[in-house]
Design a protein around this motif. Structure first.
Motif, PDB file in Angstrom:
ATOM      1  N   ILE A 298      22.051  12.211  12.025  1.00 19.78           N
ATOM      2  CA  ILE A 298      22.932  13.015  12.871  1.00 19.78           C
ATOM      3  C   ILE A 298      22.348  14.414  13.065  1.00 19.78           C
ATOM      4  CG2 ILE A 298      25.217  14.084  13.010  1.00 19.78           C
ATOM      5  CD1 ILE A 298      26.337  11.642  11.569  1.00 19.78           C
ATOM      6  N   GLY A 299      21.774  14.957  12.019  1.00 22.39           N
ATOM      7  CA  GLY A 299      21.179  16.291  12.117  1.00 22.39           C
ATOM      8  C   GLY A 299      20.015  16.357  13.081  1.00 22.39           C
ATOM      9  N   TRP A 300      19.339  15.237  13.309  1.00 25.36           N
ATOM     10  CA  TRP A 300      18.188  15.213  14.220  1.00 25.36           C
ATOM     11  C   TRP A 300      18.571  14.969  15.663  1.00 25.36           C
ATOM     12  CZ3 TRP A 300      15.232  11.624  10.377  1.00 25.36           C
ATOM     13  CH2 TRP A 300      14.617  12.411   9.387  1.00 25.36           C
ATOM     14  N   LEU A 301      19.798  14.554  15.930  1.00 29.17           N
ATOM     15  CA  LEU A 301      20.209  14.306  17.311  1.00 29.17           C
ATOM     16  C   LEU A 301      20.097  15.592  18.125  1.00 29.17           C
ATOM     17  CD1 LEU A 301      23.348  12.023  16.821  1.00 29.17           C
ATOM     18  CD2 LEU A 301      21.130  11.349  17.756  1.00 29.17           C
ATOM     19  N   GLY A 302      19.503  15.487  19.299  1.00 25.21           N
ATOM     20  CA  GLY A 302      19.315  16.647  20.156  1.00 25.21           C
ATOM     21  C   GLY A 302      18.049  17.426  19.878  1.00 25.21           C
ATOM     22  N   GLN A 303      17.299  17.038  18.843  1.00 23.17           N
ATOM     23  CA  GLN A 303      16.067  17.754  18.515  1.00 23.17           C
ATOM     24  C   GLN A 303      14.812  17.072  19.067  1.00 23.17           C
ATOM     25  OE1 GLN A 303      15.668  18.481  14.312  1.00 23.17           O
ATOM     26  NE2 GLN A 303      17.552  19.648  14.158  1.00 23.17           N
ATOM     27  N   THR A 304      14.973  15.900  19.622  1.00 20.49           N
ATOM     28  CA  THR A 304      13.801  15.197  20.130  1.00 20.49           C
ATOM     29  C   THR A 304      13.407  15.772  21.483  1.00 20.49           C
ATOM     30  OG1 THR A 304      15.215  13.525  21.159  1.00 20.49           O
ATOM     31  CG2 THR A 304      14.435  13.083  18.938  1.00 20.49           C
TER      32      THR A 304
END
Length: 524
Positions: A298-304
């Motif tokens: 969840i913490g990585w969502l939007g970071q790609t």
């Protein structure tokens, strides 16, 4: 996990029930209970099993056998690259590295693992097959202990360019190699790790003992040792803490090693989503942590940086038997790429989807809940029994709603009952008029004043044709020239625009036009 259940991990196609299931404890259960229990079981998709770095005690994957022909193929390639390695060794300021690398390049049987690492670090890697050949050769010729130790040594080496020559050198604990250099080191390490995961207990113990000694070489050695042997959780925890304090750039190398929320918490802030959102890292994380990986994902969502990475993260959440994973999707229903992932999760976990959709507000959730309930009416009673009052009322309201009666065909217009595109249409034969011939001789006719206008423009030497008020060329722009020559324009007689409505084509011949007759080669 909801309802106090713990997710069990199984392989695709496995018929073994997870420990504690009704089937293995001898409890009597109906088909519904069995299906409900299956929603709490984590099944590793086949694509994940192909992509992950295996770990000892983790998902069972087939490790390819060693290739006995690898040493011969590597020797042939090294012969062509020998001078490149020798030049790099000549520029190397560290005598220990030079001696070790020279011994390995010479094929000495006593050459240390450091020498193998130095040779690898001296190559510019224009040949992508080399990485696999080195790992395979070490395993075939020298064994797991040598290969694992060589990997820890390689992890500590970097280079600098001096007069177009690669010069190998060691890194301090707080240093990190160039962002593009060493991209293939994990390919070597992954192969060694896979073979180590399937080794016998005795051989595994020998490798761990050798890695324990190698870990004394520095932080880079320790991080690689944790990657190779993630079952040594004490190493992994200590390395996560050290990396977060000394060299955060090494954190992504520990992602495939972690297995507990405590380890993940130590490095999560130092690993960016665009680095971790690849199939190998995600599958390896799930293999190590199970559903406890959800907060990290969840913490990585939007970071790609690309849609593919975001879809991989969402797709991983969709496969996890966890309320938290499904809530993460429901909270983002209106965001791009989320609904397809949620629909996959709902098909995999229909009971969980019905219960959580009923507890979620919003137009999108309402529409999905209605469609889901009507698709799974057989699950309504079971889900309502475990849902809260508000959610239960929403579910039963949809399930018990009076269905709209379907209109009989005779009440519908004919176009809806039998639409034109559903009927075979009779092909009509086109009408063809035969015997038509043109007896008129071809004639070139000028509009009044058109020829004089054209001639005057040429006499003025403009070489360009007059245009209309709309900027188009005049129909009298470039008619045929006399004596078969040109007039200063580059157009041939029959490629120039003529009188309006006068299509022409070139026959390949030319000739002077005559008054009242068409130019040779021009036809109407």
């Amino acid at each position: 996990m909801s309802n106090g259940r713990t997710a069990q991990v199984t392989m695709p196609g496995s018929h073994d029930e997870p420990a504690g299931s009704p089937e293995t404890t001898g409890e009597v259960s109906g088909p519904g209970e069995h299906e409900q229990h299956a929603e709490d079981r984590l099944t590793m998709p086949a694509a994940w099993l192909r992509a992950l770095h295996p770990r000892r005690g983790g998902a069972k994957v087939a490790v390819p056998p060693l290739d006995p022909a690898a040493p011969e193929r590597l020797a042939a390639k090294l012969d062509a690259l020998r001078q490149q390695v020798l030049d790099a060794l000549e520029k190397c300021p560290d005598p220990e590295l030079v001696a070790a690398g020279t011994a390995y390049l010479a094929g000495e049987p006593t050459a240390p693992p450091l020498g193998a690492a130095v040779v690898v670090a001296s190559l510019s890697w224009s040949d992508h097959e080399l990485a696999a050949l080195f790992a395979e050769t070490w395993l075939v010729e020298r064994g797991l202990v040598f290969a694992a130790t060589a990997m820890t040594e390689l992890a500590s080496l970097t280079y600098e360019v001096a007069q177009d020559i690669w010069r190998v050198q060691r890194m301090a604990s707080d240093e990190y190699h160039h962002y593009w250099y060493g991209w293939n080191r994990m390919e070597l390490a992954g192969r060694v790790r896979a073979v180590l995961s399937a080794a016998s207990d005795a051989e595994y113990a020998q490798v761990v003992a050798a890695l324990a000694v190698s870990r004394e070489g520095g932080l880079h050695h320790r991080v690689m040792a944790s990657f190779l042997a993630p079952s040594e959780t004490g190493w992994v925890t200590a390395d996560c803490a050290e990396v977060s304090a000394v060299n955060v750039y090494l954190a992504h190398h520990l992602v495939p090693a972690i297995s507990t929320p405590e380890q993940a918490a130590l490095i999560a802030d130092h690993v960016h989503g665009h680095v971790a959102a690849n199939s190998t890292s995600l599958a390896t994380l799930v293999d190590g942590m199970g559903v406890e990986v959800v907060p990290m994902l969840i913490g990585w969502l939007g970071q790609t940086y690309d849609a593919d990475g975001e879809r991989r993260l969402l797709g991983t959440l969709a496969e996890l038997p966890s309320d938290a994973a499904m809530r993460a999707l429901l909270d983002r229903l209106d965001q791009k790429h989320v609904q397809p992932a949620f629909l996959r999760a709902a098909a995999r976990f229909p009971r969980r989807a019905m219960r959580l959709l009923a507890a979620t507000g919003g137009k999108s959730a309402d529409q999905l809940l209605r469609a889901h309930v009507l698709t799974h009416l057989d699950l309504v009673e079971e889900v309502v029994a475990s849902a809260d009052t508000t959610a239960a009322e929403r579910i039963t309201g949809i399930a018990n709603a009076v269905p709209v009666a379907a209109a009989p065909p005779e009440a519908l217009p004919e176009v809806l009952v039998s639409p034109p595109w559903a009927r075979k249409r009779k092909t009509r034969k086109p009408t063809v008029v035969t015997g038509l011939t043109c007896a008129d001789a071809p004639v070139l006719r000028w509009a009044p004043g058109e020829r004089d206008n054209w001639r005057s423009s040429l006499e003025q030497g403009t070489g360009t044709a007059p245009t209309t008020r709309r900027g188009r060329r005049s129909p009298a722009a470039s008619p045929p020239t006399a004596a078969g020559g040109t007039t200063g324009t580059t157009r041939s007689p029959c490629s120039s625009p003529g009188p309006s409505g006068w299509p022409r084509r070139s026959s390949g011949s030319g000739g002077p036009p005559t008054s009242g007759a068409p130019a040779t080669g021009c036809r109407r």
